[in-house]
Motif scaffolding. Structure first.
Motif, PDB file in Angstrom:
ATOM      1  N   UNK A 147     -13.778   7.870 -13.813  1.00  0.00           N
ATOM      2  CA  UNK A 147     -13.197   6.587 -13.415  1.00  0.00           C
ATOM      3  C   UNK A 147     -11.855   6.777 -12.736  1.00  0.00           C
ATOM      4  N   UNK A 148     -11.220   7.944 -12.893  1.00  0.00           N
ATOM      5  CA  UNK A 148      -9.955   8.213 -12.213  1.00  0.00           C
ATOM      6  C   UNK A 148     -10.132   8.274 -10.700  1.00  0.00           C
ATOM      7  N   UNK A 149     -11.348   8.552 -10.234  1.00  0.00           N
ATOM      8  CA  UNK A 149     -11.580   8.700  -8.798  1.00  0.00           C
ATOM      9  C   UNK A 149     -11.347   7.400  -8.028  1.00  0.00           C
ATOM     10  N   UNK A 150     -11.591   6.244  -8.659  1.00  0.00           N
ATOM     11  CA  UNK A 150     -11.353   4.986  -7.954  1.00  0.00           C
ATOM     12  C   UNK A 150      -9.875   4.826  -7.624  1.00  0.00           C
ATOM     13  N   UNK A 151      -9.004   5.251  -8.549  1.00  0.00           N
ATOM     14  CA  UNK A 151      -7.566   5.150  -8.308  1.00  0.00           C
ATOM     15  C   UNK A 151      -7.111   6.184  -7.278  1.00  0.00           C
ATOM     16  N   UNK A 152      -7.688   7.377  -7.354  1.00  0.00           N
ATOM     17  CA  UNK A 152      -7.348   8.411  -6.378  1.00  0.00           C
ATOM     18  C   UNK A 152      -7.752   7.981  -4.969  1.00  0.00           C
ATOM     19  N   UNK A 153      -8.934   7.373  -4.848  1.00  0.00           N
ATOM     20  CA  UNK A 153      -9.401   6.906  -3.545  1.00  0.00           C
ATOM     21  C   UNK A 153      -8.464   5.834  -2.979  1.00  0.00           C
ATOM     22  N   UNK A 154      -8.072   4.886  -3.837  1.00  0.00           N
ATOM     23  CA  UNK A 154      -7.219   3.811  -3.351  1.00  0.00           C
ATOM     24  C   UNK A 154      -5.863   4.331  -2.903  1.00  0.00           C
ATOM     25  N   UNK A 155      -5.264   5.204  -3.705  1.00  0.00           N
ATOM     26  CA  UNK A 155      -3.943   5.736  -3.350  1.00  0.00           C
ATOM     27  C   UNK A 155      -4.028   6.574  -2.079  1.00  0.00           C
ATOM     28  N   UNK A 156      -5.091   7.352  -1.952  1.00  0.00           N
ATOM     29  CA  UNK A 156      -5.249   8.192  -0.774  1.00  0.00           C
ATOM     30  C   UNK A 156      -5.392   7.353   0.496  1.00  0.00           C
ATOM     31  N   UNK A 157      -6.128   6.252   0.413  1.00  0.00           N
ATOM     32  CA  UNK A 157      -6.366   5.411   1.578  1.00  0.00           C
ATOM     33  C   UNK A 157      -5.173   4.524   1.920  1.00  0.00           C
ATOM     34  N   UNK A 158      -4.308   4.284   0.938  1.00  0.00           N
ATOM     35  CA  UNK A 158      -3.216   3.335   1.150  1.00  0.00           C
ATOM     36  C   UNK A 158      -2.129   3.860   2.069  1.00  0.00           C
ATOM     37  N   UNK A 159      -1.882   5.179   2.031  1.00  0.00           N
ATOM     38  CA  UNK A 159      -0.789   5.750   2.799  1.00  0.00           C
ATOM     39  C   UNK A 159       0.582   5.475   2.218  1.00  0.00           C
ATOM     40  N   UNK A 160       0.654   4.928   1.005  1.00  0.00           N
ATOM     41  CA  UNK A 160       1.935   4.627   0.369  1.00  0.00           C
ATOM     42  C   UNK A 160       2.533   5.916  -0.183  1.00  0.00           C
ATOM     43  N   UNK A 161       3.787   6.269   0.157  1.00  0.00           N
ATOM     44  CA  UNK A 161       4.414   7.481  -0.394  1.00  0.00           C
ATOM     45  C   UNK A 161       4.759   7.289  -1.874  1.00  0.00           C
ATOM     46  N   UNK A 162       4.888   8.404  -2.598  1.00  0.00           N
ATOM     47  CA  UNK A 162       5.194   8.343  -4.026  1.00  0.00           C
ATOM     48  C   UNK A 162       6.460   7.542  -4.300  1.00  0.00           C
ATOM     49  N   UNK A 163       7.438   7.663  -3.432  1.00  0.00           N
ATOM     50  CA  UNK A 163       8.720   7.007  -3.654  1.00  0.00           C
ATOM     51  C   UNK A 163       8.621   5.484  -3.609  1.00  0.00           C
ATOM     52  N   UNK A 164       7.558   4.957  -3.012  1.00  0.00           N
ATOM     53  CA  UNK A 164       7.423   3.504  -2.859  1.00  0.00           C
ATOM     54  C   UNK A 164       6.377   2.901  -3.787  1.00  0.00           C
ATOM     55  N   UNK A 165       5.811   3.715  -4.671  1.00  0.00           N
ATOM     56  CA  UNK A 165       4.691   3.256  -5.500  1.00  0.00           C
ATOM     57  C   UNK A 165       5.074   2.086  -6.393  1.00  0.00           C
ATOM     58  N   UNK A 166       6.242   2.182  -7.029  1.00  0.00           N
ATOM     59  CA  UNK A 166       6.575   1.220  -8.095  1.00  0.00           C
ATOM     60  C   UNK A 166       6.518  -0.224  -7.629  1.00  0.00           C
ATOM     61  N   UNK A 167       7.051  -0.514  -6.451  1.00  0.00           N
ATOM     62  CA  UNK A 167       7.124  -1.903  -5.997  1.00  0.00           C
ATOM     63  C   UNK A 167       6.210  -2.195  -4.804  1.00  0.00           C
ATOM     64  N   UNK A 168       5.291  -1.305  -4.534  1.00  0.00           N
ATOM     65  CA  UNK A 168       4.410  -1.504  -3.382  1.00  0.00           C
ATOM     66  C   UNK A 168       3.431  -2.648  -3.640  1.00  0.00           C
ATOM     67  N   UNK A 169       3.298  -3.586  -2.700  1.00  0.00           N
ATOM     68  CA  UNK A 169       2.297  -4.664  -2.835  1.00  0.00           C
ATOM     69  C   UNK A 169       0.904  -4.225  -2.405  1.00  0.00           C
TER      70      UNK A 169
END
Length: 512
Positions: A147-169
């Protein structure tokens, strides 16, 4: 369910904290007809029968058969369980057993045999049109995906850098929590630098999922009907459904070998959502009696337009064993408060259209109903599940998000036929009844033969203006549940489950 739609669904969760909005179409609208004990005993096939307060919610023209007023009360008790199979493992869960109230209200009728319009009726009634009380539980070993793969897929496709994760919409709450607890991380693979789920390094994982739902839809109906020469009946109804739905789920994934050196012990994802709102709909129908013993009915229900408010919270706990340091507990947890989120959303939803064609035959069809010997009745209903739509509640909301949701809904669901048939035999003041109903598969594609089947039977007593009915209804629901969805070309795992629900109904009424 169409697997190729998983990509579309995954893209939706970027602007919302959860990805289950399209599922509202089924969980809020795929419900058998509820009613009095008498109507339930004959499978709910009352579209052309008339003289039944449940007509408020099916075909209001049937109220035109009333010549006398009446008051009706229908308490009930529901009990049951769910059986499931997931990856070859069987499981069982007991559902919530509780009392409830079905069709209850009054009909005010007046008649004038000397006029063309022989009688008219006005009714106010309430009905529990949906019951969400249920528990689904399944477990098994999965060597296919995590089930972790769904989150990995979303983060990979989003292009959001780690530094912006906390408040990213643009990231769902679950993906943010998976990043925080290091359930997903970057790794160098044969394809280069990728985002992967930590359980992907294992040969297999143990998985279990429990979903508890409760609540229902209580509908208030205000109806009017008229009878033209005891041949033609016409009626309309305004419905005000009040919706309350709560869903709690806990998904647990763990290392089946309990190897403390592979940097993954377990991960638990807890979600809770609630939906509340009020809607509005209308129902119109006619019944025609070409002959005294034959009745033909046609009716349609407009979509219910709901104004809904949904709240969502999530918590993730992950045990990474000794990943960061020797003897480090490795357990970390996070919930939505860390991200400054307590997600609450307001949106509108319109339910499917319903079209009904029905017919019935009355034995010894004389005007004096006490002399009639029984009847058989059947309904054919068509429901346009794929026409359901979502829209923003406020003008400032993102319309494009809801446009995408509606595209997914249209692709996932289709129109379906429902069939109901039943009959009654009269023995002076006592009656016996049997019924059957089947609610068709609403999915465009499903890995199982999804559907709902109802078997019912009951007895009744009528004498001196008092009637008492007792009914038992057995409902079998066969469906598939996907714990998570992954984009093509990956295939998705699912649980095959059957909910077996029993309901006891008692109706007491008084002719006035």
């Amino acid at each position: 369910m169409k697997y190729t739609l998983s990509i579309a669904i995954l893209t939706l969760i970027g602007t919302q904290a959860f990805s289950q909005v399209p599922e509202d179409v089924i969980r809020l609208n795929w419900n058998p007809v509820s009613g009095t004990a008498r109507s339930q005993a004959i499978g709910g096939a009352i579209g052309s029968l008339g003289g039944e307060i449940t007509n408020n919610f099916v075909n209001p023209a049937g109220l035109g058969f009333y010549k006398l007023s009446e008051i009706v009360l229908t308490p009930g008790f529901t009990l049951g369980h769910t059986e499931s199979n997931y990856r070859g493992s069987d499981a069982r869960s007991n559902n919530i057993n509780r009392f409830n109230v079905s069709t209850t209200g009054f009909v005010s009728a007046n008649s004038d045999p000397g006029m063309n319009w022989v009688s008219k009726a006005f009714s106010i009634a309430i009905n529990r049109s949906a019951n969400f009380n249920n528990t689904i539980y399944y477990k098994g070993n999965n060597d296919h995906s995590s089930y972790s793969e769904q989150f990995a897929e979303e983060f990979s496709r989003s292009g959001v850098p780690f530094s912006d994760v906390r408040y990213s919409p643009y990231l769902s709450l679950g993906t943010k929590e998976a990043i925080y607890t290091y359930l997903i991380d970057t790794a160098t693979t044969q394809n280069g630098l990728e985002v992967v789920g930590r359980p992907e390094y294992l040969n297999s994982v143990n998985q279990q999922n429990q979903i508890d739902t409760k609540g229902g839809i209580i509908e208030i109906a205000i109806s009017y009907a008229a009878n033209l020469r005891d041949k033609f009946y016409i009626g309309g109804s305004i419905g005000i459904p009040i919706l309350s739905y709560e869903r709690t789920s806990t998904f647990l994934e763990s290392d089946p070998n309990k190897d403390v050196t592979n940097n993954f012990g377990y991960s638990r994802f807890e979600e809770k959502s609630s939906i509340n709102g009020v809607g509005f709909n209308a129902k119109f129908g006619v019944i025609f009696k070409p002959e005294q013993q034959t009745r033909i009915g046609i009716s349609f229900n407009t979509p219910t337009v709901y104004g809904l408010k949904e709240r969502y919270t999530a918590k993730m706990v992950t045990d990474l064993e000794n990943l960061f340091a020797p003897n480090y507990p490795g357990v970390d947890s996070i919930d939505q408060s860390y991200y400054g989120q307590d997600p609450e959303y307001k949106y509108d939803m319109s339910s499917p259209w319903k079209f009904l064609l029905s017919g019935s035959h009355v034995f010894n069809a004389v005007e004096d109903v006490t002399q009639q010997r029984g009847f058989i009745s059947a309904d054919i209903e068509y429901v346009t599940y794929g026409s359901s739509k979502f829209s923003p509640a406020d003008q400032g909301d993102d319309q494009s998000y809801y446009d995408d949701v509606n595209k997914v809904v249209k692709g996932m669901y289709k129109g379906a036929f429902n069939f109901r048939v039943g009959g009654e035999m009269k023995f002076n003041t006592f009656m016996t009844r049997l019924g059957f109903a089947h609610y068709g598969n609403p999915y465009e594609n499903s890995p199982v033969s999804s559907g709902k089947t109802l078997l019912s039977g009951g007895v009744g007593y009528r004498n001196s203006g008092i009637f008492l009915d007792l009914t038992y209804v057995y409902t079998l629901t066969h469906d598939a549940h996907f714990p998570y969805l992954l984009p093509a070309p990956k295939s998705n795992v699912y649980a095959d489950y059957k909910s077996k629900i029993g309901q006891i109904l008692v109706t007491i009424g008084f002719k006035l």
